[in-house]
Design a protein around this motif. Structure first.
Motif, short mmCIF file in Angstrom:
data_model
loop_
_atom_site.label_atom_id
_atom_site.label_comp_id
_atom_site.label_asym_id
_atom_site.label_seq_id
_atom_site.Cartn_x
_atom_site.Cartn_y
_atom_site.Cartn_z
N ALA A 6 -4.93 -14.08 3.13
CA ALA A 6 -4.59 -15.16 4.05
C ALA A 6 -3.17 -15.03 4.58
O ALA A 6 -2.87 -15.46 5.71
CB ALA A 6 -4.77 -16.51 3.34
N GLU A 7 -2.29 -14.44 3.79
CA GLU A 7 -0.89 -14.26 4.19
C GLU A 7 -0.64 -12.89 4.82
O GLU A 7 0.50 -12.53 5.07
CB GLU A 7 0.03 -14.44 2.97
N ASN A 8 -1.72 -12.11 5.01
CA ASN A 8 -1.61 -10.77 5.59
C ASN A 8 -0.67 -9.89 4.76
O ASN A 8 0.13 -9.11 5.30
CB ASN A 8 -1.14 -10.82 7.05
N ALA A 9 -0.76 -10.02 3.44
CA ALA A 9 0.03 -9.19 2.53
C ALA A 9 -0.88 -8.13 1.91
O ALA A 9 -2.01 -8.43 1.53
CB ALA A 9 0.66 -10.04 1.44
N ASP A 10 -0.39 -6.92 1.81
CA ASP A 10 -1.17 -5.84 1.20
C ASP A 10 -1.07 -5.84 -0.33
O ASP A 10 -1.96 -5.32 -1.00
CB ASP A 10 -0.69 -4.49 1.73
N ALA A 11 0.00 -6.41 -0.85
CA ALA A 11 0.20 -6.44 -2.30
C ALA A 11 1.29 -7.45 -2.63
O ALA A 11 2.07 -7.85 -1.76
CB ALA A 11 0.59 -5.06 -2.82
N THR A 12 1.33 -7.85 -3.89
CA THR A 12 2.45 -8.66 -4.37
C THR A 12 2.97 -8.06 -5.66
O THR A 12 2.21 -7.42 -6.41
CB THR A 12 2.04 -10.13 -4.59
N VAL A 13 4.27 -8.24 -5.91
CA VAL A 13 4.91 -7.74 -7.13
C VAL A 13 5.24 -8.94 -8.00
O VAL A 13 5.95 -9.86 -7.57
CB VAL A 13 6.19 -6.95 -6.81
N LYS A 47 6.27 4.15 -2.92
CA LYS A 47 5.04 4.61 -2.28
C LYS A 47 4.47 3.52 -1.36
O LYS A 47 4.00 3.81 -0.26
CB LYS A 47 4.02 4.99 -3.35
N LEU A 48 4.52 2.26 -1.81
CA LEU A 48 4.07 1.16 -0.97
C LEU A 48 4.92 1.07 0.30
O LEU A 48 4.40 0.88 1.41
CB LEU A 48 4.14 -0.16 -1.73
N GLY A 49 6.24 1.21 0.11
CA GLY A 49 7.13 1.16 1.27
C GLY A 49 6.88 2.30 2.23
O GLY A 49 6.86 2.10 3.46
N ALA A 50 6.68 3.49 1.68
CA ALA A 50 6.46 4.66 2.53
C ALA A 50 5.18 4.54 3.35
O ALA A 50 5.08 5.08 4.46
CB ALA A 50 6.41 5.93 1.67
N ALA A 51 4.21 3.82 2.80
CA ALA A 51 2.94 3.65 3.51
C ALA A 51 3.00 2.49 4.49
O ALA A 51 1.98 2.18 5.15
CB ALA A 51 1.82 3.41 2.49
N GLY A 52 4.15 1.85 4.60
CA GLY A 52 4.30 0.74 5.54
C GLY A 52 3.57 -0.52 5.12
O GLY A 52 3.23 -1.35 5.97
N LYS A 53 3.31 -0.67 3.83
CA LYS A 53 2.57 -1.82 3.35
C LYS A 53 3.42 -3.10 3.42
O LYS A 53 4.65 -3.05 3.31
CB LYS A 53 2.12 -1.60 1.91
N SER A 74 10.56 3.73 3.23
CA SER A 74 10.40 4.02 4.66
C SER A 74 11.06 2.92 5.47
O SER A 74 11.18 1.78 5.03
CB SER A 74 8.91 4.10 5.01
N GLU A 75 11.44 3.29 6.70
CA GLU A 75 11.94 2.28 7.63
C GLU A 75 10.83 1.31 8.02
O GLU A 75 11.10 0.22 8.51
CB GLU A 75 12.52 2.95 8.88
N ASN A 76 9.57 1.72 7.83
CA ASN A 76 8.45 0.88 8.19
C ASN A 76 8.05 -0.09 7.08
O ASN A 76 7.13 -0.89 7.24
CB ASN A 76 7.22 1.75 8.53
N ALA A 77 8.73 -0.01 5.93
CA ALA A 77 8.42 -0.92 4.84
C ALA A 77 8.65 -2.36 5.27
O ALA A 77 9.60 -2.67 5.99
CB ALA A 77 9.29 -0.59 3.63
N HIS A 78 7.76 -3.23 4.81
CA HIS A 78 7.86 -4.64 5.20
C HIS A 78 7.76 -5.50 3.94
O HIS A 78 6.75 -5.47 3.25
CB HIS A 78 6.76 -5.02 6.19
#
Length: 614
Positions: A203-210, A281-287, A308-312
């Motif tokens: 619902a929050e458009n999140a790929d994962a949570t820590v 790895k999550l950051g590198a995949a732009g997750k 990655s610069e694409n990390a969100h």
């Protein structure tokens, strides 16, 4: 069991009733060794917080870095070690304890945690100096706020932990057995909790949570442990993806074939040393990764963004906190059972106290020891839920006083005695405060006690529409003190976990708690009054939020969980309204009904008198 002249013994490892042993003589050599490491790292100062990477109120021995360097064992504090001088920043709870535990010729205690520490840094760090910190022990918000306040005067530098370099005999990470809760205690399968969490992520458009908070980890996976004192935590981290199996990161020593088999298909297990790579790895995949900036270590965010610069990073409150606060029927049944057991222990203790206090031979540590021993008579009591606050006479006016062997005070006949304590039972968590008379109370003491009691009853009787927050009802507890030009400088209530942390967010009763209260939430109800140098008064029950029988489901109210008599000798009956008197009589009638049959002899006789109708 009839109370004894001396309370029964208990295994001391289970309860930390007062000061952990520390020696100020260790401070000077440890500071010297730390400064050598600072010089080698090109630093002018180093920050040492009391917190560990999990932000718990209690930390395992190997993470007690602040105590190792300064000797100070309080539950909140921060040291700033400069090349020549060191500061120990504390809050008002520890103005007595901190100087007693550290070497004040080498470390300067400063009460500044509430008011702000940055203005004091100039006395310990040269202008333009470099201040090292461990990013595992500070949140992003903490470092950002401190960096802004120090801008132009000093620079913060992330580094590995310099204390760990010099701590040659540092205890290993805890690897206590992991306890898996049955459905009769958890009330909901871990698989169902995971499904709900993953739906929230979607619902929050999140790929994962820590997850970095142990209470979130323990609640989600229905596990408990003994990794730290006072709270049944298993320490670890978890990455929960929107789809697929989560990974739990534990210390390697804990990951055995047996533990893997117990988790089964619920989760993968991995060593904590692999976590940063997984985050990168999550950051590198732009997750899109959900992280709580108020509790997660800065190292977690840095690792994701390093990928990655694409990390969100989605910076929002831990998604477990609010669902965890809504106790289900099984959890509430356990909490009720815990409070019945606690009521029996407290009745035995208060009967013992009433007999012994007038003799003038009790002291604060002896009172703590007796109380915790009476609790330990119950086999399912595994620990205290926090270090007991035991304040005799004027020490009761120190809101969060912690007795040590150096501050231990004898209780004089006629003084008020404030005891704030709690326990961890296998069924649930308790927290109760009672203020007791030891002689003939003064008119002032009775007036203040009754005003506090009226505030506590006002919260207990409150009925409010759905959507009401703890901030909105806080004034109900303060109004009678305000009428006399009096107040107290702490919150009226905090959330409480179900066989978890005794202090639990994100709800409570104070101006800072703005989330609406919801059914199933357990909260403390604890107004107080404190006369500096004279006495302290606090009355605390735990309550839980229930749907009101009026208002067609649109209104809520509280049900009281605590079953411990309130000292009627301190009540000025003329100040009570008819409704307040009826509430007090009904409460005491319920206490007698629920625990009276479980007592014998002198304790039963005492409870009968203590719960008599007024």
């Amino acid at each position: 069991m009839t109370p004894k002249d001396t309370a029964p013994s208990f295994p001391p490892a289970l309860f930390q009733s007062f000061e952990e042993r520390s020696d100020p003589k260790n401070v000077a050599p440890r500071l010297k060794a730390l400064r050598a490491e600072m010089t080698a790292a090109g630093l002018d100062a180093f920050l040492i917080p009391r917190a560990d990477a999990h932000r718990g109120e209690s930390v395992p021995p190997g993470d007690a870095r602040l105590a190792y360097i300064t000797g100070f064992t309080g539950s909140a504090g921060l040291a700033l070690v400069g090349t020549r001088k060191a500061a120990l920043f504390i809050d008002s709870r520890y103005t007595l304890q901190a100087p007693a535990q550290t070497d004040t010729s080498k470390v300067t205690p400063i009460e500044a945690l509430q008011t702000g520490i940055a203005p004091h840094f100039a006395a310990f760090v040269p202008k333009g100096g470099r201040i090292g910190y461990d990013p595992w022990l500070h949140t992003p918000g903490e470092i950002k706020d401190l960096a802004e306040k120090l801008a132009g005067t000093a620079t913060l530098v992330a580094t590995d932990n310099l204390v760990d370099r010099i701590w040659k005999d540092r205890p290993a990470a805890p690897a206590t057995p992991v306890e898996f809760l049955g459905h009769n205690r958890a009330g909901k399968k871990a698989e169902d909790k995971l499904a709900e969490l993953q739906a929230t992520l979607a619902a929050e458009n999140a790929d994962a949570t820590v997850l970095t908070l142990p209470e979130s980890l323990c609640w989600l996976f229905n596990i408990r442990g003994r990794d730290v004192p006072n709270t049944p935590f298993v320490l670890g981290f978890a990455i929960v993806p929107r789809k697929g199996k989560p990974t739990i990161f534990f210390d390697k020593a804990r990951i055995t074939p047996e533990l893997k088999a117990q988790f089964g298909e619920l989760a993968n297990l991995a060593g904590k040393d692999t976590m940063l790579a997984a985050l990168r790895k999550l950051g590198a995949a732009g997750k899109r990764v959900w992280v709580d900036p108020a509790s997660a270590p800065l190292a977690v965010l840095n690792a994701i963004r390093a990928g990655s610069e694409n990390a969100h990073v989605i910076e929002k409150r831990d998604p477990i906190l609010l669902p965890k606060s809504r106790k289900n029927d099984a959890e509430l049944a356990g909490m009720r059972e815990a409070h019945r057991l606690d009521g029996v222990a407290l009745a035995k203790f208060l009967a013992w106290f009433d007999r012994e206090a007038p003799k003038g031979k009790l002291d604060e540590i002896g009172i703590v020891t007796a109380l915790e021993a009476f609790r330990r008579e119950e086999p399912t009591c595994v620990d205290a839920s926090f270090d007991t606050i035991s304040g005799a006479g004027p020490n009761g006016a120190i809101v969060h006083y912690r007795v040590t062997e150096k501050t231990n005070r004898g209780l004089k006949a006629g003084e008020l005695m404030l005891v704030d304590s709690g326990a961890q039972y296998l069924s649930g968590t308790t927290d109760v405060t009672r203020t007791m008379s030891t002689g003939k109370p003064t008119a002032e003491e009775k007036d203040r006690f009754t005003r506090v009691l009226k505030g506590m009853i006002a919260i207990s009787m409150a009925r409010f529409p759905r959507g009401t927050s703890g901030a909105q009802i806080d004034v109900l507890a303060r109004q009678y003190l305000w009428q006399a030009g009096l107040t107290y400088n702490h919150g009226t209530g905090h959330g409480v976990g179900a066989y978890l942390g005794v202090h639990e967010g994100p709800i409570g009763i104070s101006p800072r708690y703005t989330l609406p209260l919801e059914p199933g939430q357990v909260i403390s109800n604890e107004p107080g009054y404190y006369k500096d140098g004279g006495f302290g008064i606090r009355i605390e029950n735990l309550v839980h939020v229930v749907e009101s029988p009026v208002g067609d489901g649109k209104y809520l109210e509280f049900e009281t969980l605590t079953l411990v008599p309130i000292d009627l000798r301190l009540v000025d009956k003329k100040l009570l309204t008819t409704d307040e008197r009826d509430w007090l009589n009904a409460y005491h009638k319920r206490v007698w009904k629920e625990i009276g049959s479980q007592l014998k002899g002198e304790a039963r006789d005492w409870l009968k008198e203590a719960t008599a109708e007024i």
